[in-house]
Design a protein around this motif. Structure first.
Motif, PDB file in Angstrom:
ATOM      1  N   ARG A 143     -41.762  29.603  32.883  1.00 64.00           N
ATOM      2  CA  ARG A 143     -42.618  28.458  33.168  1.00 64.00           C
ATOM      3  C   ARG A 143     -42.071  27.667  34.352  1.00 64.00           C
ATOM      4  NH1 ARG A 143     -43.276  23.731  28.775  1.00 64.00           N
ATOM      5  NH2 ARG A 143     -41.051  23.575  29.304  1.00 64.00           N
ATOM      6  N   LYS A 147     -43.958  26.996  37.898  1.00 68.55           N
ATOM      7  CA  LYS A 147     -44.184  25.645  38.412  1.00 68.55           C
ATOM      8  C   LYS A 147     -43.536  25.447  39.783  1.00 68.55           C
ATOM      9  CE  LYS A 147     -44.970  23.201  34.084  1.00 68.55           C
ATOM     10  NZ  LYS A 147     -44.547  22.091  33.186  1.00 68.55           N
ATOM     11  N   ALA A 151     -44.526  32.923  40.972  1.00 66.66           N
ATOM     12  CA  ALA A 151     -45.201  33.574  39.841  1.00 66.66           C
ATOM     13  C   ALA A 151     -44.342  34.722  39.333  1.00 66.66           C
ATOM     14  CB  ALA A 151     -46.571  34.089  40.262  1.00 66.66           C
ATOM     15  N   GLU A 191     -50.639  31.269  25.126  1.00 70.80           N
ATOM     16  CA  GLU A 191     -49.990  30.111  25.721  1.00 70.80           C
ATOM     17  C   GLU A 191     -49.361  30.395  27.076  1.00 70.80           C
ATOM     18  OE1 GLU A 191     -48.648  27.720  21.638  1.00 70.80           O
ATOM     19  OE2 GLU A 191     -47.130  28.498  23.016  1.00 70.80           O
ATOM     20  N   GLY A 193     -49.956  32.974  29.321  1.00 71.06           N
ATOM     21  CA  GLY A 193     -50.703  33.672  30.369  1.00 71.06           C
ATOM     22  C   GLY A 193     -50.836  32.860  31.635  1.00 71.06           C
ATOM     23  N   ARG A 194     -50.964  31.557  31.512  1.00 66.75           N
ATOM     24  CA  ARG A 194     -51.138  30.682  32.684  1.00 66.75           C
ATOM     25  C   ARG A 194     -49.909  30.686  33.591  1.00 66.75           C
ATOM     26  NH1 ARG A 194     -51.608  25.201  29.290  1.00 66.75           N
ATOM     27  NH2 ARG A 194     -52.356  26.757  27.799  1.00 66.75           N
ATOM     28  N   TYR A 195     -48.766  31.116  33.036  1.00 68.48           N
ATOM     29  CA  TYR A 195     -47.523  31.145  33.808  1.00 68.48           C
ATOM     30  C   TYR A 195     -47.170  32.550  34.298  1.00 68.48           C
ATOM     31  CZ  TYR A 195     -47.132  26.594  31.544  1.00 68.48           C
ATOM     32  OH  TYR A 195     -47.380  25.320  31.093  1.00 68.48           O
ATOM     33  N   GLN A 198     -47.149  38.130  30.320  1.00 66.55           N
ATOM     34  CA  GLN A 198     -47.943  38.948  29.410  1.00 66.55           C
ATOM     35  C   GLN A 198     -47.099  39.306  28.191  1.00 66.55           C
ATOM     36  OE1 GLN A 198     -50.484  41.154  32.990  1.00 66.55           O
ATOM     37  NE2 GLN A 198     -49.527  42.393  31.411  1.00 66.55           N
TER      38      GLN A 198
END
Length: 306
Positions: A143, A147, A151, A191, A193-195, A198
């Motif tokens: 994460r 941020k 990625a 939760e 996937g946005r970061y 997988q």
């Protein structure tokens, strides 16, 4: 050491419980595909007792002897400090972490009426908490990477079991822990996937210390020259693919892997339903439920049930 495909070249993989059995096979397979590997193992007995650094170090030496890169990690990943040091070992040794394979576990089988609460706690601790804590610490790192604009393209492979999907007689604690791992996999996939993370799970069947006594007849070694259907190495190719960048877009899935067979498992989903539009009486609810059961598919049997 590295295969011609080098599916994991440049990646760093952590494998827990990698001193023997499935974990060892996974660690060697990742290294063969170009990954740098952190080999975690406490070196405990089949019931989780005792510790020894030897199993993890021997796998590290196998990888290095074949030209790969690996380091051993001997801390207890079912503790916060152990799980944090697992991630730190990958970062300190190789500068990054791309793949986490949660595999550590042991058995203390008992029928429910004979199952001691300490044995219940020990089994659920290593399987369920031993998945949660490494995932938590790895996810925090990924994460932060996301941020920061980096990625991660990270992968997590959790280890479930057919016992967690169908249940297994005499393995109440193990089945409950493995079912929890499947649910944890689904939540983590949603939760994280946005970061760029997988998360998938496997339900493997192979000859290991944990299965050779329970399934002695079906897991015997084959005659020389025959395909060894129960070799742990049969499961690892799927795990390596799930731990690589090649499986982009695959998350929140459960795969059964055994011998030369791979199956996508399909979980709970609504079956026959009835809606009165008002509150049922007990007798009405019973009649409705009986009708729904008659129209529903017959469940798969619990392993070991007669």
């Amino acid at each position: 050491m590295t295969s011609s495909t080098a599916l994991c070249a440049g990646r760093v993989a952590v494998v827990t419980g990698a001193g023997r059995g499935l974990g060892r096979a996974h660690a060697l397979a990742f290294a063969a595909e170009g990954a740098k590997v952190v080999v975690n193992d406490l070196g405990v007995g089949l019931d989780g007792s005792g510790t020894a650094a030897g199993p993890a170090q021997r796998v590290v030496e196998e990888i290095r002897a074949a030209g790969g890169e690996a380091v051993a990690h001997n801390a207890d990943i079912a503790t916060a400090d152990g799980a944090a040091s697992l991630v730190a070992t990958a970062l300190d040794s190789f500068g990054r972490l791309d793949t986490l394979v949660n595999n550590a576990g042991f058995l203390r089988d008992r029928m429910l009426v004979n199952l001691d609460e300490d044995d219940w706690d020990a089994v659920t601790r290593v399987h369920l908490r031993g998945h949660f804590l490494p995932l938590k610490h790895a996810a925090a790192y990924w994460r932060a990477e996301a941020k920061a604009g980096r990625a991660p393209g990270a992968r997590v492979v959790n280890t479930g079991s057919g016992a967690g999907l169908l249940g297994s007689v005499g393995q109440g604690s193990y089945s409950a822990a493995k079912a929890g791992i499947i649910a944890l996999t689904l939540v983590a996939a949603a939760e994280m996937g946005r970061y760029g993370v997988q998360v998938n799970a496997i339900a493997p069947a192979a000859r290991t210390r944990m299965t050779e006594e329970t399934f002695a007849e079906t897991m015997a070694a084959p005659a020389e020259g025959e395909f060894d259907a129960m070799a742990p190495e049969n499961v690892s190719p799927l795990v390596v693919w799930l731990g690589s960048a090649a499986c982009a877009g695959v998350s929140g899935r459960v795969f059964e892997a055994e011998a030369g067979r791979i199956t996508v498992m399909e979980g709970w989903r609504p079956g026959p339903t009835a809606d009165k539009g008002a509150r049922w009486s007990p007798a009405e609810a019973g009649a409705a439920a009986s009708g729904l059961l008659a129209a529903a598919e017959t469940p798969q049997p619990v392993y070991g049930a007669r």
